[in-house]
Design an enzyme around this catalytic site. Sequence first.
Site, PDB file in Angstrom:
ATOM      1  CE  LYS A  13      -1.629  -1.065   3.912  1.00 11.06           C
ATOM      2  NZ  LYS A  13      -1.319  -2.255   4.616  1.00 11.06           N
ATOM      3  NE  ARG A  88      -3.100  -1.503  10.927  1.00  8.23           N
ATOM      4  CZ  ARG A  88      -2.083  -1.030  10.212  1.00  8.23           C
ATOM      5  NH1 ARG A  88      -2.114   0.180   9.745  1.00  8.23           N
ATOM      6  NH2 ARG A  88      -1.059  -1.792   9.950  1.00  8.23           N
ATOM      7  NE  ARG A 127       8.210  -3.472   5.470  1.00  9.94           N
ATOM      8  CZ  ARG A 127       6.897  -3.286   5.558  1.00  9.94           C
ATOM      9  NH1 ARG A 127       6.246  -2.657   4.610  1.00  9.94           N
ATOM     10  NH2 ARG A 127       6.235  -3.732   6.595  1.00  9.94           N
ATOM     11  NE  ARG A 163       7.939  -1.159   9.768  1.00 13.36           N
ATOM     12  CZ  ARG A 163       6.793  -1.031   9.107  1.00 13.36           C
ATOM     13  NH1 ARG A 163       6.750  -0.362   7.981  1.00 13.36           N
ATOM     14  NH2 ARG A 163       5.683  -1.559   9.567  1.00 13.36           N
ATOM     15  NE  ARG A 174       3.216  -5.365  11.054  1.00 12.38           N
ATOM     16  CZ  ARG A 174       4.234  -5.261  10.192  1.00 12.38           C
ATOM     17  NH1 ARG A 174       5.396  -5.821  10.487  1.00 12.38           N
ATOM     18  NH2 ARG A 174       4.094  -4.630   9.073  1.00 12.38           N
TER      19      ARG A 174
END
Length: 302
Positions: A13, A88, A127, A163, A174
């Site tokens: 996104k 969310r 990532r 991260r 998550r």
Amino acid sequence: MRIVLMGPPGSGKGTQAQRLVSEFGIPQISTGDILRQHRKAGTELGKRADAIMAKGLLVDDATMLDIIRDRVAQPDAKNGFILDGFPRTQTQAEGLTKLMDDLDTPLDAVVLFDVSADELVRRISGRRTCSLCNKVFNIHTAPPSSPATDCVPESTEHQLFQRKDDEEATVAERLRVYAQQTQPVLSYYSDAGLLRTVRAEGALEEITQRLRDALSQKPRSAAPARKRAPKRRPAARKAVARKKSRSRVAVRRKPKSAARSVKRKVAAKSAKTRAAARKVVRKVTRAAKRLVRRVRRKSKRR
Ligand code: ADP
């Protein structure tokens, strides 16, 4: 244009939102980025959010709605925005609808990013962010150039870090939170006729084009309200009602067949979008379960 991008963590996104910013001349509003800025600045909110984010859980709805209320009131969001990471939860979605109603600026579209579970895990685990220039890379799919010509002028190499919430155990949480809390939000927007689904795998530009196509689709009307079951009437009143309804039949006009067919089409399309959304949620749930099992196996071995 007021757009909401939805999808599991790692569905891209943020990357796609950034590509649309210059094209549409509207800002990307990423609640994750806003919270990370607070954390970096060491504000009260940042300190509170830090522990929650590290566990892969969600910051409370009231705080998130306050953040969004302030942000959409900024001058750069006057002509629209791209929401990334918000809403969310169902409460956040309803709060956003109320906020948009109050401002008389309804949402134009909600786009769901559809990505296979394997791809999702690959993207998140790979990532990395550069601590010098803040660019986001993926060691599997989009590694940084070396030497780095696109980093800050003083550096020849990117300084990559992962991260904290991209570590495996947090990712599993998550994904679980996403599957559990987001499903009602997808149905909510599907019922409102706003939801579109985009296949978010392939080359970046291909996905951007699919996104453009989805955004240029005309809005659908909301799904017709479900028929309520008729109320039970006591026997004595039933006879009177039968009589009345017989006399009403003569004057009641049949709904036009064109209107009926539009209604049927809208209902069918809405059912299709809902089915697509359910499929995405099922995939994410499976990925979350697999990851949880992997993390458990690893921690047992230690
Ligand atoms: P991703 O989309 O990759 O999961 P984000 O950068 O959007 O990550 O968000 C990181 C974290 O920030 C979330 O896991 C959550 O803890 C918090 N967060 C972001 N947006 C919201 C929101 N709308 N409501 C509650 N918590 C949020």
